[in-house]
Design a protein around this motif. Structure first.
Motif, PDB file in Angstrom:
ATOM      1  N   ARG A  68      90.831 110.259  -8.028  1.00 33.54           N
ATOM      2  CA  ARG A  68      91.999 110.197  -7.159  1.00 33.54           C
ATOM      3  C   ARG A  68      93.216 109.679  -7.909  1.00 33.54           C
ATOM      4  NH1 ARG A  68      91.249 105.375  -3.553  1.00 33.54           N
ATOM      5  NH2 ARG A  68      91.776 104.444  -5.569  1.00 33.54           N
ATOM      6  N   GLY A  69      92.979 108.840  -8.911  1.00 29.90           N
ATOM      7  CA  GLY A  69      94.063 108.285  -9.703  1.00 29.90           C
ATOM      8  C   GLY A  69      94.373 106.857  -9.309  1.00 29.90           C
ATOM      9  N   PRO A  70      95.060 106.129 -10.180  1.00 30.12           N
ATOM     10  CA  PRO A  70      95.351 104.713  -9.932  1.00 30.12           C
ATOM     11  C   PRO A  70      96.370 104.506  -8.820  1.00 30.12           C
ATOM     12  CG  PRO A  70      96.512 105.462 -11.885  1.00 30.12           C
ATOM     13  CD  PRO A  70      95.625 106.592 -11.460  1.00 30.12           C
ATOM     14  N   ARG A  71      96.221 103.402  -8.112  1.00 32.53           N
ATOM     15  CA  ARG A  71      97.185 102.996  -7.096  1.00 32.53           C
ATOM     16  C   ARG A  71      98.204 102.045  -7.722  1.00 32.53           C
ATOM     17  NH1 ARG A  71      95.282 104.151  -1.901  1.00 32.53           N
ATOM     18  NH2 ARG A  71      94.187 106.148  -2.071  1.00 32.53           N
ATOM     19  N   VAL A  72      99.377 101.967  -7.141  1.00 32.86           N
ATOM     20  CA  VAL A  72     100.437 101.089  -7.646  1.00 32.86           C
ATOM     21  C   VAL A  72     100.219  99.676  -7.113  1.00 32.86           C
ATOM     22  CG1 VAL A  72     102.909 100.604  -7.676  1.00 32.86           C
ATOM     23  CG2 VAL A  72     102.078 102.970  -7.882  1.00 32.86           C
ATOM     24  N   LYS A  73     100.273  98.720  -8.009  1.00 32.97           N
ATOM     25  CA  LYS A  73     100.173  97.306  -7.661  1.00 32.97           C
ATOM     26  C   LYS A  73     101.487  96.645  -8.065  1.00 32.97           C
ATOM     27  CE  LYS A  73      97.352  93.222  -8.741  1.00 32.97           C
ATOM     28  NZ  LYS A  73      96.192  92.727  -9.531  1.00 32.97           N
ATOM     29  N   ARG A  74     102.014  95.778  -7.245  1.00 30.71           N
ATOM     30  CA  ARG A  74     103.295  95.134  -7.541  1.00 30.71           C
ATOM     31  C   ARG A  74     103.142  93.613  -7.529  1.00 30.71           C
ATOM     32  NH1 ARG A  74     107.511  98.933  -6.897  1.00 30.71           N
ATOM     33  NH2 ARG A  74     106.791 100.880  -5.926  1.00 30.71           N
ATOM     34  N   ILE A  75     103.667  92.969  -8.564  1.00 30.41           N
ATOM     35  CA  ILE A  75     103.660  91.508  -8.607  1.00 30.41           C
ATOM     36  C   ILE A  75     105.005  91.022  -9.146  1.00 30.41           C
ATOM     37  CG2 ILE A  75     101.169  91.422  -8.992  1.00 30.41           C
ATOM     38  CD1 ILE A  75     101.802  90.494 -11.857  1.00 30.41           C
ATOM     39  N   THR A  76     105.345  89.790  -8.810  1.00 31.65           N
ATOM     40  CA  THR A  76     106.557  89.146  -9.325  1.00 31.65           C
ATOM     41  C   THR A  76     106.149  88.022 -10.259  1.00 31.65           C
ATOM     42  OG1 THR A  76     107.799  89.659  -7.315  1.00 31.65           O
ATOM     43  CG2 THR A  76     108.658  87.888  -8.702  1.00 31.65           C
ATOM     44  N   VAL A  77     106.775  87.965 -11.432  1.00 32.38           N
ATOM     45  CA  VAL A  77     106.459  86.938 -12.432  1.00 32.38           C
ATOM     46  C   VAL A  77     107.716  86.131 -12.747  1.00 32.38           C
ATOM     47  CG1 VAL A  77     105.602  86.481 -14.751  1.00 32.38           C
ATOM     48  CG2 VAL A  77     104.671  88.396 -13.437  1.00 32.38           C
ATOM     49  N   PRO A  78     107.781  84.885 -12.320  1.00 38.10           N
ATOM     50  CA  PRO A  78     108.929  84.032 -12.666  1.00 38.10           C
ATOM     51  C   PRO A  78     108.859  83.608 -14.136  1.00 38.10           C
ATOM     52  CG  PRO A  78     107.706  83.194 -10.748  1.00 38.10           C
ATOM     53  CD  PRO A  78     106.837  84.195 -11.422  1.00 38.10           C
ATOM     54  N   LEU A  79     109.999  83.668 -14.820  1.00 43.95           N
ATOM     55  CA  LEU A  79     110.077  83.261 -16.223  1.00 43.95           C
ATOM     56  C   LEU A  79     111.214  82.257 -16.389  1.00 43.95           C
ATOM     57  CD1 LEU A  79     109.592  86.752 -17.918  1.00 43.95           C
ATOM     58  CD2 LEU A  79     107.883  84.933 -17.685  1.00 43.95           C
ATOM     59  N   ALA A  80     110.892  81.111 -16.967  1.00 40.80           N
ATOM     60  CA  ALA A  80     111.835  79.987 -17.004  1.00 40.80           C
ATOM     61  C   ALA A  80     113.121  80.307 -17.753  1.00 40.80           C
ATOM     62  CB  ALA A  80     111.149  78.772 -17.621  1.00 40.80           C
ATOM     63  N   LYS A  81     113.017  81.048 -18.855  1.00 44.68           N
ATOM     64  CA  LYS A  81     114.193  81.300 -19.684  1.00 44.68           C
ATOM     65  C   LYS A  81     114.905  82.608 -19.370  1.00 44.68           C
ATOM     66  CE  LYS A  81     111.826  80.788 -23.471  1.00 44.68           C
ATOM     67  NZ  LYS A  81     111.444  80.733 -24.905  1.00 44.68           N
ATOM     68  N   LEU A  82     114.392  83.362 -18.451  1.00 45.17           N
ATOM     69  CA  LEU A  82     115.002  84.657 -18.152  1.00 45.17           C
ATOM     70  C   LEU A  82     116.380  84.452 -17.525  1.00 45.17           C
ATOM     71  CD1 LEU A  82     114.132  87.736 -18.201  1.00 45.17           C
ATOM     72  CD2 LEU A  82     113.808  87.474 -15.733  1.00 45.17           C
ATOM     73  N   PRO A  83     117.420  85.078 -18.066  1.00 47.73           N
ATOM     74  CA  PRO A  83     118.767  84.901 -17.503  1.00 47.73           C
ATOM     75  C   PRO A  83     118.895  85.598 -16.152  1.00 47.73           C
ATOM     76  CG  PRO A  83     118.808  86.550 -19.235  1.00 47.73           C
ATOM     77  CD  PRO A  83     117.439  85.947 -19.264  1.00 47.73           C
ATOM     78  N   ARG A  84     119.869  85.157 -15.412  1.00 50.88           N
ATOM     79  CA  ARG A  84     120.096  85.724 -14.082  1.00 50.88           C
ATOM     80  C   ARG A  84     120.364  87.229 -14.160  1.00 50.88           C
ATOM     81  NH1 ARG A  84     124.395  82.772 -10.283  1.00 50.88           N
ATOM     82  NH2 ARG A  84     122.901  81.110 -10.754  1.00 50.88           N
TER      83      ARG A  84
END
Length: 351
Positions: A109-125
């Motif tokens: 059938r194929g892969p399903r989409v999975k969504r996650i959010t990853v906070p990163l301390a140094k990532l700029p706005r």
């Protein structure tokens, strides 16, 4: 029925032995797919038949308490022993067939989409909300070919990512046999492009040629290299299997001269490379390789050798995300480890 079972248990292992090498001398590629399908499906059926029989034997004392069955009014009553044996054997066969059938459907059938959010301390706005589509372990080969690759590409494109990361084990075969199968990768679309790192299986089939093919399709190989993107650095290292061919991972080359005040995202096929990632100040490592265990109870076995089998975990200041992968190796079956394409949304703590 007994004769059929006997034939299966004799022919099945022979087909599995032929399926394991993938490249059978003198055997056409399509015929190889038939051998692989039969051999690997036999392996999956054998595994779950064995597990079901173990459970059935454990339940045998309870079944002995049930009334005996009658085949027909004029025939003698079955002994409890025969009745219970038929229930255990028939039930085990039904469970094994159902489990493998459903697991094969999940792969095809194929892969399903999975969504996650990853906070990163140094990532700029400015990079808040940046989306990376992570796909790994397609294992294109005699069993999963161009149609499967096209479905994966269409699924990735439907998520409209900012960047696409293909983290290894793309193929199980030669460029000659699988060149047409990987062609749909040329259709991958992302604002900041598509990137690729090798997995261990690429080194079984002339990784150098496959890297050139991927590059020609418009996917950028990161061979122990780094690119600066708006808001963070994206690095990639070769798989550890490349050491056998003097093409192994080189973290110093990929990450040694970078500005550590910037966020670093690393593409590395195997999760066990996390120790070097931590040492080099990586903020997020994206990996595959494990298939999430693929066939239950595989996840418990994988936990013995891999730091993370699937999902997001933290190691000091470094986070590691492991996708279960899009395809399958060996049996085209997944049980308890569904395939996925993961869309990771990076989050800035400054937003």
């Amino acid at each position: 029925m007994r004769r059929t079972g006997s034939v299966m248990f004799v022919v099945g292992p022979l087909l599995l032995v032929l399926a394991l090498p993938h490249d059978l001398p003198g055997v056409p590629f399509r015929a190889e797919g038939v051998v692989d399908w039969l051999g690997f499906m036999w392996l999956a059926l054998f595994l779950y038949l064995l597990l079901a029989l173990v459970v059935g034997e454990a339940a045998r004392p309870l079944l002995h308490r049930l009334p005996a069955a009658v085949d027909a009014p004029r025939e003698p009553v079955l002994s409890r022993r025969v009745f219970v044996s038929r229930v255990v054997g028939g039930g085990a066969a039904a469970v094994a067939l159902g489990t493998v059938g459903f697991g094969a459907y999940g792969v095809l059938r194929g892969p399903r989409v999975k969504r996650i959010t990853v906070p990163l301390a140094k990532l700029p706005r400015s990079a808040h909300g940046f989306r990376i589509a992570v796909v790994s372990d397609l294992h294109l080969g005699p069993l999963l070919g161009r149609g499967f690759a096209q479905h994966v590409v269409d699924t990735i494109n439907s998520t409209q990512p900012d960047l696409i990361a293909v983290v290894g084990d793309l193929v199980d075969g030669s460029v000659q046999d699988l060149g047409p199968a990987v062609a749909p990768l040329a259709q991958l679309r992302a604002r900041h492009g598509s990137f690729f790192v090798t997995g261990n299986h690429e080194y079984l089939y002339d990784a150098r040629r496959w890297i050139d093919v991927v590059r020609d399709l418009g996917v950028h190989p990161l061979e122990n290299a780094l690119v600066e993107l708006p808001g963070f650095d994206l690095a990639g290292v070769n798989d550890v299997e490349g050491k056998r061919q003097e093409q192994g991972p080189d973290f110093a080359r990929a990450l040694g001269d970078r500005d550590r005040s910037r966020t670093a995202v690393l593409l590395a096929h195997q999760p066990r490379m996390i120790d070097e990632a931590v040492e080099h100040g990586v903020d997020l490592q994206l990996s595959g390789h494990t298939h999430g265990g693929q066939l239950w109870p595989g996840p418990y076995v994988a936990e013995l050798v891999m730091p993370t089998v699937a999902g997001l975990h933290r190691y000091g200041d470094t986070q590691l995300y492991v996708t279960r992968g899009a395809g399958a190796w060996g049996p085209p079956v997944r049980v308890g480890a569904p395939s996925d394409i993961t869309v990771i949304e990076l989050a800035s703590r400054q937003a």
